[in-house]
Design a protein around this motif. Structure first.
Motif, mmCIF file in Angstrom:
data_model
loop_
_atom_site.group_PDB
_atom_site.id
_atom_site.type_symbol
_atom_site.label_atom_id
_atom_site.label_comp_id
_atom_site.label_asym_id
_atom_site.label_seq_id
_atom_site.Cartn_x
_atom_site.Cartn_y
_atom_site.Cartn_z
ATOM 1 N N SER A 267 -125.234 -7.456 15.941
ATOM 2 C CA SER A 267 -125.123 -5.988 16.026
ATOM 3 C C SER A 267 -126.220 -5.439 16.926
ATOM 4 O O SER A 267 -125.969 -4.641 17.833
ATOM 5 N N GLU A 268 -127.449 -5.886 16.648
ATOM 6 C CA GLU A 268 -128.589 -5.379 17.423
ATOM 7 C C GLU A 268 -128.460 -5.732 18.902
ATOM 8 O O GLU A 268 -128.698 -4.896 19.775
ATOM 9 N N GLU A 269 -128.065 -6.977 19.170
ATOM 10 C CA GLU A 269 -128.002 -7.421 20.573
ATOM 11 C C GLU A 269 -126.889 -6.715 21.349
ATOM 12 O O GLU A 269 -127.074 -6.314 22.494
ATOM 13 N N LEU A 270 -125.734 -6.550 20.720
ATOM 14 C CA LEU A 270 -124.639 -5.874 21.422
ATOM 15 C C LEU A 270 -124.980 -4.403 21.649
ATOM 16 O O LEU A 270 -124.716 -3.845 22.716
ATOM 17 N N LEU A 271 -125.593 -3.781 20.626
ATOM 18 C CA LEU A 271 -125.965 -2.370 20.784
ATOM 19 C C LEU A 271 -127.009 -2.216 21.888
ATOM 20 O O LEU A 271 -126.909 -1.309 22.730
ATOM 21 N N LEU A 272 -127.983 -3.117 21.907
ATOM 22 C CA LEU A 272 -129.037 -3.047 22.919
ATOM 23 C C LEU A 272 -128.443 -3.133 24.329
ATOM 24 O O LEU A 272 -128.799 -2.368 25.230
ATOM 25 N N ASP A 273 -127.508 -4.043 24.484
ATOM 26 C CA ASP A 273 -126.883 -4.197 25.802
ATOM 27 C C ASP A 273 -126.103 -2.941 26.188
ATOM 28 O O ASP A 273 -126.104 -2.513 27.344
ATOM 29 N N PHE A 274 -125.458 -2.339 25.200
ATOM 30 C CA PHE A 274 -124.712 -1.098 25.434
ATOM 31 C C PHE A 274 -125.694 0.017 25.824
ATOM 32 O O PHE A 274 -125.446 0.786 26.762
ATOM 33 N N HIS B 171 -120.636 -7.669 35.303
ATOM 34 C CA HIS B 171 -122.027 -8.108 35.372
ATOM 35 C C HIS B 171 -122.792 -7.925 34.058
ATOM 36 O O HIS B 171 -123.959 -7.548 34.055
ATOM 37 N N SER B 172 -122.109 -8.156 32.938
ATOM 38 C CA SER B 172 -122.839 -8.209 31.662
ATOM 39 C C SER B 172 -122.614 -9.592 31.073
ATOM 40 O O SER B 172 -121.479 -10.079 31.063
ATOM 41 N N GLU B 173 -123.685 -10.207 30.592
ATOM 42 C CA GLU B 173 -123.523 -11.531 29.978
ATOM 43 C C GLU B 173 -123.167 -11.406 28.504
ATOM 44 O O GLU B 173 -122.771 -12.363 27.860
ATOM 45 N N VAL B 174 -123.312 -10.182 27.981
ATOM 46 C CA VAL B 174 -123.154 -9.983 26.547
ATOM 47 C C VAL B 174 -121.863 -9.245 26.190
ATOM 48 O O VAL B 174 -121.149 -9.607 25.255
ATOM 49 N N LEU B 175 -121.566 -8.177 26.951
ATOM 50 C CA LEU B 175 -120.409 -7.344 26.620
ATOM 51 C C LEU B 175 -119.259 -7.564 27.598
ATOM 52 O O LEU B 175 -119.474 -7.665 28.811
ATOM 53 N N SER B 176 -118.037 -7.609 27.057
ATOM 54 C CA SER B 176 -116.884 -7.753 27.952
ATOM 55 C C SER B 176 -116.074 -6.464 28.046
ATOM 56 O O SER B 176 -115.554 -6.130 29.097
ATOM 57 N N ARG C 231 -128.541 -0.323 27.244
ATOM 58 C CA ARG C 231 -129.104 -0.595 28.587
ATOM 59 C C ARG C 231 -128.224 -0.045 29.694
ATOM 60 O O ARG C 231 -128.685 0.208 30.800
ATOM 61 N N THR C 232 -126.939 0.107 29.424
ATOM 62 C CA THR C 232 -126.033 0.627 30.466
ATOM 63 C C THR C 232 -126.298 2.112 30.726
ATOM 64 O O THR C 232 -125.866 2.650 31.742
ATOM 65 N N ASP D 216 -119.685 -1.113 36.156
ATOM 66 C CA ASP D 216 -120.546 -2.106 36.783
ATOM 67 C C ASP D 216 -121.979 -1.937 36.257
ATOM 68 O O ASP D 216 -122.609 -0.890 36.483
ATOM 69 N N CYS D 217 -122.452 -2.950 35.554
ATOM 70 C CA CYS D 217 -123.771 -2.834 34.915
ATOM 71 C C CYS D 217 -124.913 -2.908 35.927
ATOM 72 O O CYS D 217 -126.057 -2.591 35.591
ATOM 73 N N ILE D 218 -124.642 -3.319 37.176
ATOM 74 C CA ILE D 218 -125.713 -3.349 38.181
ATOM 75 C C ILE D 218 -125.842 -1.975 38.834
ATOM 76 O O ILE D 218 -126.906 -1.350 38.831
ATOM 77 N N SER D 219 -124.720 -1.457 39.344
ATOM 78 C CA SER D 219 -124.805 -0.134 39.991
ATOM 79 C C SER D 219 -124.802 0.997 38.959
ATOM 80 O O SER D 219 -124.992 2.165 39.282
ATOM 81 N N LYS D 220 -124.566 0.626 37.712
ATOM 82 C CA LYS D 220 -124.490 1.588 36.599
ATOM 83 C C LYS D 220 -123.496 2.712 36.904
ATOM 84 O O LYS D 220 -123.805 3.908 36.809
ATOM 85 N N SER D 221 -122.304 2.298 37.324
ATOM 86 C CA SER D 221 -121.285 3.314 37.612
ATOM 87 C C SER D 221 -119.893 2.776 37.278
ATOM 88 O O SER D 221 -119.662 1.559 37.264
ATOM 89 N N PHE D 222 -118.992 3.714 36.993
ATOM 90 C CA PHE D 222 -117.599 3.332 36.738
ATOM 91 C C PHE D 222 -116.898 3.090 38.058
ATOM 92 O O PHE D 222 -117.136 3.812 39.037
ATOM 93 N N ILE D 223 -116.055 2.072 38.065
ATOM 94 C CA ILE D 223 -115.258 1.832 39.267
ATOM 95 C C ILE D 223 -113.792 1.814 38.862
ATOM 96 O O ILE D 223 -113.459 1.557 37.705
ATOM 97 N N ASP D 224 -112.931 2.110 39.797
ATOM 98 C CA ASP D 224 -111.495 2.097 39.523
ATOM 99 C C ASP D 224 -111.018 0.666 39.409
ATOM 100 O O ASP D 224 -111.347 -0.164 40.239
ATOM 101 N N SER D 225 -110.241 0.365 38.373
ATOM 102 C CA SER D 225 -109.679 -0.987 38.289
ATOM 103 C C SER D 225 -108.164 -0.825 38.215
ATOM 104 O O SER D 225 -107.636 -0.422 37.191
ATOM 105 N N GLY D 226 -107.506 -1.094 39.304
ATOM 106 C CA GLY D 226 -106.061 -0.901 39.415
ATOM 107 C C GLY D 226 -105.312 -1.545 38.265
ATOM 108 O O GLY D 226 -104.402 -0.946 37.680
ATOM 109 N N GLU D 227 -105.734 -2.721 37.893
ATOM 110 C CA GLU D 227 -105.083 -3.486 36.810
ATOM 111 C C GLU D 227 -105.063 -2.667 35.517
ATOM 112 O O GLU D 227 -104.054 -2.552 34.841
ATOM 113 N N GLU D 228 -106.207 -2.076 35.210
ATOM 114 C CA GLU D 228 -106.328 -1.313 33.971
ATOM 115 C C GLU D 228 -105.374 -0.125 33.941
ATOM 116 O O GLU D 228 -104.895 0.283 32.910
#
Ligand SMILES: Cc1cc2nc3c(=O)[nH]c(=O)nc-3n(C[C@H](O)[C@H](O)[C@H](O)COP(=O)(O)OP(=O)(O)OC[C@H]3O[C@@H](n4cnc5c(N)ncnc54)[C@H](O)[C@@H]3O)c2cc1C
Length: 375
Positions: free
Chosen positions: A288-295, A235-240, A297-298, A97-109
């Motif tokens: 490249s620059e934009e994706l790295l920057l977003d990464f 909650h990232s507009e750039v990275l999925s 920021r996390t 979660d890019c807002i709380s900046k923490s990993f969460i459990d995703s049952g699906e995954e």
């Protein structure tokens, strides 16, 4: 049909084409597979890069893994597993979660088994197009096909105008068959002339495809802040999503290699700004620059990558499945079949199902043609 052993051309050596070719060959058909690419794999390719320092790096820059539910396909992949072509990627997966900046459990995954090719995602296609009865020809784009009604054969012409041979049957595995828009979006060669099968062309023409960018990164040190080996971004507009390639079985762990996937919205925006033709070096550098920057920021990207390269998939996922029941499309008057993920579902499993169905259908159509000729 002119030949004693039926001769079939398969256009495209992604997983649908490779599965189809292998199954045709097992049934005594002589198969030639043509692909535009330098090697087999299509969207299951593995990319090799050499750094300025001469270091060799490999990235699964298309599908990072695949999951299977269909029982017929499960039997197929059991065999691939026993041949050492694939293995289960048994790591922890999650969501960030890019807002709380923490990993969460995703049952699906966590729920489905994830399979990867060994040593790269292209291993299956590579092996299948090297089986007895299959000949792979790479770096060969098929541009034109003609059907000789009297001889009941197809003749194929390459993009550079070369005659590629006569064939009793034809399997086309890409929607490039019919879509003029595809040429425009991906910068790839012109679509084949499908005037000989207009109804097929019309159906394929109408499939929209979604575009994505990926960023390949190599680090000298592991990214310790990341507790999983694959995750989606919330909650990232750039990275999925992001996947640690070097944690997959059969890969080198000398460097830590990650592949980041953009969101569809981000890709749309870049393509709207930069134009739909093949992405320029400047566009890829900006991505490249934009994706790295977003990464960065996390807070997860704790060191600077020593290698980074972006790639655009102009047609990553089809947005429609146009033959869920039959799993492939065919022409009723000649042995011509179209298959690929766009027929069943936008993933490796769908493409395998479609390739299997295409092989059966083409055998049937070749038999019918042969009977008509001998009567
Ligand atoms: C970034 C990304 C992430 C993905 N993630 C996943 C995932 O997590 N799980 C999953 O299951 N799937 C995933 N997929 C989708 C999966 O990769 C595809 O569904 C599958 O590989 C499609 O296989 P295919 O054989 O139908 O098509 P392709 O692999 O596209 O094969 C078509 C081939 O035809 C060739 N070709 C086209 N035109 C011509 C011509 N005129 N002459 C000669 N050759 C030609 C192309 O070069 C290509 O090799 C992902 C794909 C991408 C791009």
């Amino acid at each position: 049909m002119t030949s004693v052993v039926p001769k079939v051309a398969v256009i495209g050596c992604g997983i649908a084409g490779a599965v189809c070719a292998s199954n045709l060959a097992k049934n005594g058909v002589s198969v030639t597979v043509f692909d535009l690419g330098r090697g087999p794999g299509g969207r299951m390719s593995q990319r090799r890069d050499i750094t300025n320092e001469g270091k060799e790096l490999f990235f699964d820059h298309g599908a990072p893994y695949f999951t299977i539910e269909n029982t017929v396909v499960l039997d197929v992949i059991k065999e691939w597993k026993s041949r050492g072509l694939i293995a289960e990627w048994k790591e922890k997966f999650g969501a960030f979660d890019c807002i709380s900046k923490s990993f969460i459990d995703s049952g699906e995954e966590l729920s489905s088994r994830k399979y990867v090719g060994i040593p790269g995602m292209n291993s299956i296609c590579k092996a299948l197009c090297n089986e007895p009865g299959v000949e792979g020809k790479f770096g060969v784009g098929v541009a034109k096909m003609e059907w000789a009604v009297d001889q009941k054969t197809f003749s194929l012409i390459s993009l550079d105008g070369k005659f590629l041979g006569n064939f009793d049957g034809l399997v086309a595995t890409d929607k490039i068959l019919a879509s003029p828009g595809f040429t425009y979006i991906t910068g790839q060669p012109p679509p084949l002339n499908m005037n000989l099968a207009p109804q097929l062309a019309l159906k394929i023409e109408q499939i929209p495809f979604r575009s994505y960018f990926v960023l390949m990164l190599a680090f000298s040190e592991p990214l310790h802040a990341i507790s999983v080996k694959g995750f989606s971004f919330i909650h990232s507009e750039v990275l999925s999503s992001a996947f640690c390639d070097s944690s997959k079985p059969g890969r080198s762990s000398a460097s830590e290699c990650w592949v980041l996937h953009s969101t569809e919205e981000y890709a749309k925006k870049v393509i709207a700004d930069a134009g739909r033709k093949k992405a320029s070096e400047a566009t890829l550098a900006k991505v490249s620059e934009e994706l790295l920057l977003d990464f960065q920021r996390t807070g997860l990207c704790t060191s600077q990558p020593y290698f980074m390269k972006a790639h655009r998939w102009g047609s990553a996922f089809p947005s429609a499945s146009i033959a869920r029941e039959d799993k492939c499309l065919w022409d009723t008057t000649k042995p011509l079949v179209a298959c690929g993920d766009f027929c069943v579902s936008p993933n490796v499993e769908g493409a395998i199902q479609s390739g299997l169905a295409a092989a059966s259908k083409l055998m049937e159509l070749c038999r019918n043609t042969s009977e008509t000729t001998s009567n």
